[in-house]
Design a protein around this motif. Structure first.
Motif, PDB file in Angstrom:
ATOM      1  N   LEU A  46      16.385  -3.862 -11.199  1.00  0.00           N
ATOM      2  CA  LEU A  46      15.304  -4.826 -11.401  1.00  0.00           C
ATOM      3  C   LEU A  46      14.940  -5.626 -10.149  1.00  0.00           C
ATOM      4  CD1 LEU A  46      13.210  -6.185 -13.176  1.00  0.00           C
ATOM      5  CD2 LEU A  46      14.992  -7.796 -13.909  1.00  0.00           C
ATOM      6  N   PRO A  47      15.884  -6.197  -9.401  1.00  0.00           N
ATOM      7  CA  PRO A  47      15.469  -6.982  -8.217  1.00  0.00           C
ATOM      8  C   PRO A  47      14.693  -6.150  -7.186  1.00  0.00           C
ATOM      9  CG  PRO A  47      17.785  -7.379  -8.728  1.00  0.00           C
ATOM     10  CD  PRO A  47      17.329  -6.265  -9.618  1.00  0.00           C
ATOM     11  N   TRP A  48      15.065  -4.900  -7.050  1.00  0.00           N
ATOM     12  CA  TRP A  48      14.390  -4.017  -6.090  1.00  0.00           C
ATOM     13  C   TRP A  48      12.979  -3.692  -6.563  1.00  0.00           C
ATOM     14  CZ3 TRP A  48      17.159  -4.072  -1.862  1.00  0.00           C
ATOM     15  CH2 TRP A  48      18.523  -4.328  -1.979  1.00  0.00           C
ATOM     16  N   ILE A  49      12.833  -3.465  -7.856  1.00  0.00           N
ATOM     17  CA  ILE A  49      11.517  -3.194  -8.432  1.00  0.00           C
ATOM     18  C   ILE A  49      10.638  -4.439  -8.330  1.00  0.00           C
ATOM     19  CG2 ILE A  49      10.281  -2.582 -10.549  1.00  0.00           C
ATOM     20  CD1 ILE A  49      12.861  -0.994 -11.357  1.00  0.00           C
ATOM     21  N   ALA A  50      11.225  -5.593  -8.632  1.00  0.00           N
ATOM     22  CA  ALA A  50      10.463  -6.850  -8.556  1.00  0.00           C
ATOM     23  C   ALA A  50       9.978  -7.108  -7.128  1.00  0.00           C
ATOM     24  CB  ALA A  50      11.313  -8.011  -9.054  1.00  0.00           C
ATOM     25  N   ALA A  51      10.838  -6.882  -6.157  1.00  0.00           N
ATOM     26  CA  ALA A  51      10.440  -7.074  -4.754  1.00  0.00           C
ATOM     27  C   ALA A  51       9.334  -6.090  -4.367  1.00  0.00           C
ATOM     28  CB  ALA A  51      11.649  -6.921  -3.835  1.00  0.00           C
ATOM     29  N   ALA A  52       9.462  -4.856  -4.822  1.00  0.00           N
ATOM     30  CA  ALA A  52       8.429  -3.852  -4.548  1.00  0.00           C
ATOM     31  C   ALA A  52       7.104  -4.263  -5.181  1.00  0.00           C
ATOM     32  CB  ALA A  52       8.862  -2.481  -5.066  1.00  0.00           C
ATOM     33  N   PHE A  53       7.161  -4.788  -6.390  1.00  0.00           N
ATOM     34  CA  PHE A  53       5.958  -5.250  -7.080  1.00  0.00           C
ATOM     35  C   PHE A  53       5.247  -6.320  -6.247  1.00  0.00           C
ATOM     36  CE2 PHE A  53       3.740  -8.206  -9.861  1.00  0.00           C
ATOM     37  CZ  PHE A  53       2.961  -7.361 -10.638  1.00  0.00           C
ATOM     38  N   VAL A  54       5.994  -7.307  -5.774  1.00  0.00           N
ATOM     39  CA  VAL A  54       5.406  -8.392  -4.976  1.00  0.00           C
ATOM     40  C   VAL A  54       4.803  -7.850  -3.685  1.00  0.00           C
ATOM     41  CG1 VAL A  54       5.927 -10.495  -3.671  1.00  0.00           C
ATOM     42  CG2 VAL A  54       6.858 -10.192  -5.980  1.00  0.00           C
ATOM     43  N   LEU A  55       5.524  -6.981  -3.002  1.00  0.00           N
ATOM     44  CA  LEU A  55       5.007  -6.426  -1.742  1.00  0.00           C
ATOM     45  C   LEU A  55       3.736  -5.612  -1.976  1.00  0.00           C
ATOM     46  CD1 LEU A  55       8.333  -5.324  -0.032  1.00  0.00           C
ATOM     47  CD2 LEU A  55       6.866  -7.268   0.590  1.00  0.00           C
ATOM     48  N   TYR A  56       3.747  -4.791  -3.022  1.00  0.00           N
ATOM     49  CA  TYR A  56       2.553  -3.995  -3.306  1.00  0.00           C
ATOM     50  C   TYR A  56       1.393  -4.890  -3.716  1.00  0.00           C
ATOM     51  CZ  TYR A  56      -0.654  -0.462  -4.805  1.00  0.00           C
ATOM     52  OH  TYR A  56      -1.772   0.307  -4.916  1.00  0.00           O
TER      53      TYR A  56
ATOM     54  N   PHE B  21      -5.114  -5.617   9.646  1.00  0.00           N
ATOM     55  CA  PHE B  21      -4.736  -5.825   8.250  1.00  0.00           C
ATOM     56  C   PHE B  21      -4.348  -4.521   7.575  1.00  0.00           C
ATOM     57  CE2 PHE B  21      -6.485  -9.988   8.976  1.00  0.00           C
ATOM     58  CZ  PHE B  21      -5.637 -10.783   8.227  1.00  0.00           C
ATOM     59  N   ASN B  22      -4.923  -3.415   7.984  1.00  0.00           N
ATOM     60  CA  ASN B  22      -4.504  -2.130   7.448  1.00  0.00           C
ATOM     61  C   ASN B  22      -3.061  -1.834   7.840  1.00  0.00           C
ATOM     62  OD1 ASN B  22      -5.221   0.462   6.055  1.00  0.00           O
ATOM     63  ND2 ASN B  22      -4.579   1.254   8.037  1.00  0.00           N
ATOM     64  N   LEU B  23      -2.684  -2.183   9.063  1.00  0.00           N
ATOM     65  CA  LEU B  23      -1.298  -1.987   9.505  1.00  0.00           C
ATOM     66  C   LEU B  23      -0.349  -2.819   8.633  1.00  0.00           C
ATOM     67  CD1 LEU B  23       0.840  -0.865  11.416  1.00  0.00           C
ATOM     68  CD2 LEU B  23       0.307  -2.764  12.979  1.00  0.00           C
ATOM     69  N   VAL B  24      -0.719  -4.045   8.346  1.00  0.00           N
ATOM     70  CA  VAL B  24       0.128  -4.897   7.505  1.00  0.00           C
ATOM     71  C   VAL B  24       0.290  -4.289   6.115  1.00  0.00           C
ATOM     72  CG1 VAL B  24       0.333  -7.166   6.387  1.00  0.00           C
ATOM     73  CG2 VAL B  24      -0.408  -7.008   8.781  1.00  0.00           C
ATOM     74  N   ARG B  25      -0.807  -3.840   5.523  1.00  0.00           N
ATOM     75  CA  ARG B  25      -0.679  -3.271   4.178  1.00  0.00           C
ATOM     76  C   ARG B  25       0.075  -1.946   4.208  1.00  0.00           C
ATOM     77  NH1 ARG B  25      -6.765  -1.498   2.189  1.00  0.00           N
ATOM     78  NH2 ARG B  25      -7.133  -0.034   3.880  1.00  0.00           N
ATOM     79  N   THR B  26      -0.024  -1.199   5.286  1.00  0.00           N
ATOM     80  CA  THR B  26       0.753   0.035   5.413  1.00  0.00           C
ATOM     81  C   THR B  26       2.243  -0.269   5.488  1.00  0.00           C
ATOM     82  OG1 THR B  26      -1.084   1.124   6.557  1.00  0.00           O
ATOM     83  CG2 THR B  26       1.089   2.122   6.804  1.00  0.00           C
ATOM     84  N   LEU B  27       2.612  -1.248   6.295  1.00  0.00           N
ATOM     85  CA  LEU B  27       4.024  -1.614   6.421  1.00  0.00           C
ATOM     86  C   LEU B  27       4.583  -2.160   5.110  1.00  0.00           C
ATOM     87  CD1 LEU B  27       3.954  -3.233   9.974  1.00  0.00           C
ATOM     88  CD2 LEU B  27       4.876  -0.979   9.344  1.00  0.00           C
TER      89      LEU B  27
ATOM     90  N   MET C 115      -2.504  -5.242  -2.192  1.00  0.00           N
ATOM     91  CA  MET C 115      -3.758  -5.287  -2.956  1.00  0.00           C
ATOM     92  C   MET C 115      -4.578  -6.518  -2.589  1.00  0.00           C
ATOM     93  SD  MET C 115      -2.644  -3.991  -6.757  1.00  0.00           S
ATOM     94  CE  MET C 115      -4.337  -3.852  -7.354  1.00  0.00           C
ATOM     95  N   ILE C 116      -3.906  -7.649  -2.440  1.00  0.00           N
ATOM     96  CA  ILE C 116      -4.605  -8.882  -2.067  1.00  0.00           C
ATOM     97  C   ILE C 116      -5.250  -8.732  -0.695  1.00  0.00           C
ATOM     98  CG2 ILE C 116      -4.262 -11.320  -1.473  1.00  0.00           C
ATOM     99  CD1 ILE C 116      -2.084 -11.313  -3.752  1.00  0.00           C
ATOM    100  N   ILE C 117      -4.522  -8.165   0.260  1.00  0.00           N
ATOM    101  CA  ILE C 117      -5.078  -7.922   1.596  1.00  0.00           C
ATOM    102  C   ILE C 117      -6.293  -7.002   1.492  1.00  0.00           C
ATOM    103  CG2 ILE C 117      -4.663  -6.750   3.806  1.00  0.00           C
ATOM    104  CD1 ILE C 117      -1.752  -7.815   3.602  1.00  0.00           C
ATOM    105  N   THR C 118      -6.154  -5.938   0.728  1.00  0.00           N
ATOM    106  CA  THR C 118      -7.256  -4.988   0.567  1.00  0.00           C
ATOM    107  C   THR C 118      -8.494  -5.680   0.019  1.00  0.00           C
ATOM    108  OG1 THR C 118      -5.695  -3.179   0.196  1.00  0.00           O
ATOM    109  CG2 THR C 118      -7.958  -2.849  -0.579  1.00  0.00           C
TER     110      THR C 118
ATOM    111  N   VAL D  64      -0.713   5.776  -2.412  1.00  0.00           N
ATOM    112  CA  VAL D  64      -1.663   4.781  -1.912  1.00  0.00           C
ATOM    113  C   VAL D  64      -1.285   4.346  -0.503  1.00  0.00           C
ATOM    114  CG1 VAL D  64      -2.644   2.479  -2.277  1.00  0.00           C
ATOM    115  CG2 VAL D  64      -2.342   4.024  -4.208  1.00  0.00           C
ATOM    116  N   THR D  65       0.001   4.144  -0.266  1.00  0.00           N
ATOM    117  CA  THR D  65       0.442   3.781   1.076  1.00  0.00           C
ATOM    118  C   THR D  65       0.114   4.898   2.066  1.00  0.00           C
ATOM    119  OG1 THR D  65       2.159   2.352   0.174  1.00  0.00           O
ATOM    120  CG2 THR D  65       2.438   3.083   2.457  1.00  0.00           C
ATOM    121  N   GLY D  66       0.197   6.126   1.609  1.00  0.00           N
ATOM    122  CA  GLY D  66      -0.191   7.261   2.448  1.00  0.00           C
ATOM    123  C   GLY D  66      -1.662   7.230   2.824  1.00  0.00           C
ATOM    124  N   VAL D  67      -2.496   6.759   1.916  1.00  0.00           N
ATOM    125  CA  VAL D  67      -3.924   6.606   2.227  1.00  0.00           C
ATOM    126  C   VAL D  67      -4.083   5.564   3.334  1.00  0.00           C
ATOM    127  CG1 VAL D  67      -6.166   5.820   1.344  1.00  0.00           C
ATOM    128  CG2 VAL D  67      -4.744   7.356  -0.028  1.00  0.00           C
ATOM    129  N   TYR D  68      -3.401   4.419   3.189  1.00  0.00           N
ATOM    130  CA  TYR D  68      -3.472   3.388   4.236  1.00  0.00           C
ATOM    131  C   TYR D  68      -3.005   3.961   5.575  1.00  0.00           C
ATOM    132  CZ  TYR D  68      -3.510   0.048   0.280  1.00  0.00           C
ATOM    133  OH  TYR D  68      -3.790  -0.649  -0.864  1.00  0.00           O
TER     134      TYR D  68
END
Length: 164
Positions: free
Chosen positions: A83-93, A137-143, A97-100, A19-23
Motif C-alpha cells: 500500500l505505501p508504494w502504491i500510494a506514493a505512485a498514485f501521488v507522483l502520477y 515540464f515534460n522532463l519533470v513529468r517523465t521523471l 497529470m497536474i503538470i500536463t 503513459v510515461t513512455g509517451v512522455y
C-alpha cells in the motif's frame, strides 16, 4: 479478491508505464525532431499530433486510466505491505497529470488555436509556444512517471511475495 488485487496492480503498472513512455518519446524523439524543422512544419505537425492524441484510448484507458487503476489497486491493498508504494505512485502520477493539465495542455491548446499554418504567422506562433518551458515540464513529468512506475513495480514484487 486476490486475483482482482493482482490484476488491478498489474493494470495500474502497465498503464502508468505506457503513459510515461509517451512522455519519454515526446521528450526524446518528437520534440527534438520538430526542433530541427522550419516554423511552418513545426506548427502544422504539432497541431496534427496533438489533435490525434486527444482520443478515448489515450485519454481514457491511458492518461486517466492509470490514475483510476492505481487508486483501485491501492484500495484493494489497504492492509497489505504494498500500500505505501502504491500510494506514493498514485501521488507522483497525479502530479504528472497536474503538470500536463496546468502547463503542457495550455501550450498545446494555444498552438492548436492559432489556426491553419498556411494563413498565420507561424514564426510568432512558434515563439509564443515556448519550447523550452514545454520540454522542461515534460522532463519533470517523465521523471515522476518513471518513479511512479518503479514504485508500482516494487509493489508488484511485494504482492508476489505475499502470495507465495
Amino acid at each position: 479478491m486476490n486475483a482482482l488485487r493482482v490484476v488491478s496492480l498489474i493494470a495500474a503498472t502497465m498503464t502508468t508505464g505506457l503513459v510515461t513512455g509517451v512522455y519519454f518519446s515526446y521528450g526524446n524523439a518528437f520534440i527534438p525532431g520538430l526542433a530541427k524543422t522550419d516554423d511552418k512544419t513545426f506548427v502544422g505537425t504539432f497541431q496534427a499530433v496533438d489533435r490525434a492524441i486527444i482520443n478515448p484510448v489515450f485519454l481514457g484507458l491511458g492518461f486517466v486510466g492509470a490514475l483510476v487503476l492505481t487508486l483501485l489497486a491501492g484500495l484493494l491493498q489497504l492492509k497489505e505491505k504494498a500500500l505505501p508504494w502504491i500510494a506514493a505512485a498514485f501521488v507522483l502520477y497525479l502530479v504528472t497529470m497536474i503538470i500536463t493539465i496546468a502547463v503542457n495542455v495550455p501550450l498545446n491548446d494555444a498552438i492548436k488555436a492559432a489556426g491553419d499554418p498556411d494563413t498565420i504567422d507561424v514564426t510568432a506562433v512558434r515563439a509564443a509556444f515556448d519550447e523550452a518551458r514545454w520540454r522542461s515540464f515534460n522532463l519533470v513529468r517523465t521523471l515522476l512517471g518513471t518513479l511512479a512506475f518503479a514504485l508500482l513495480s516494487y509493489a508488484l514484487v511485494l504482492t508476489g511475495k505475499s502470495q507465495s
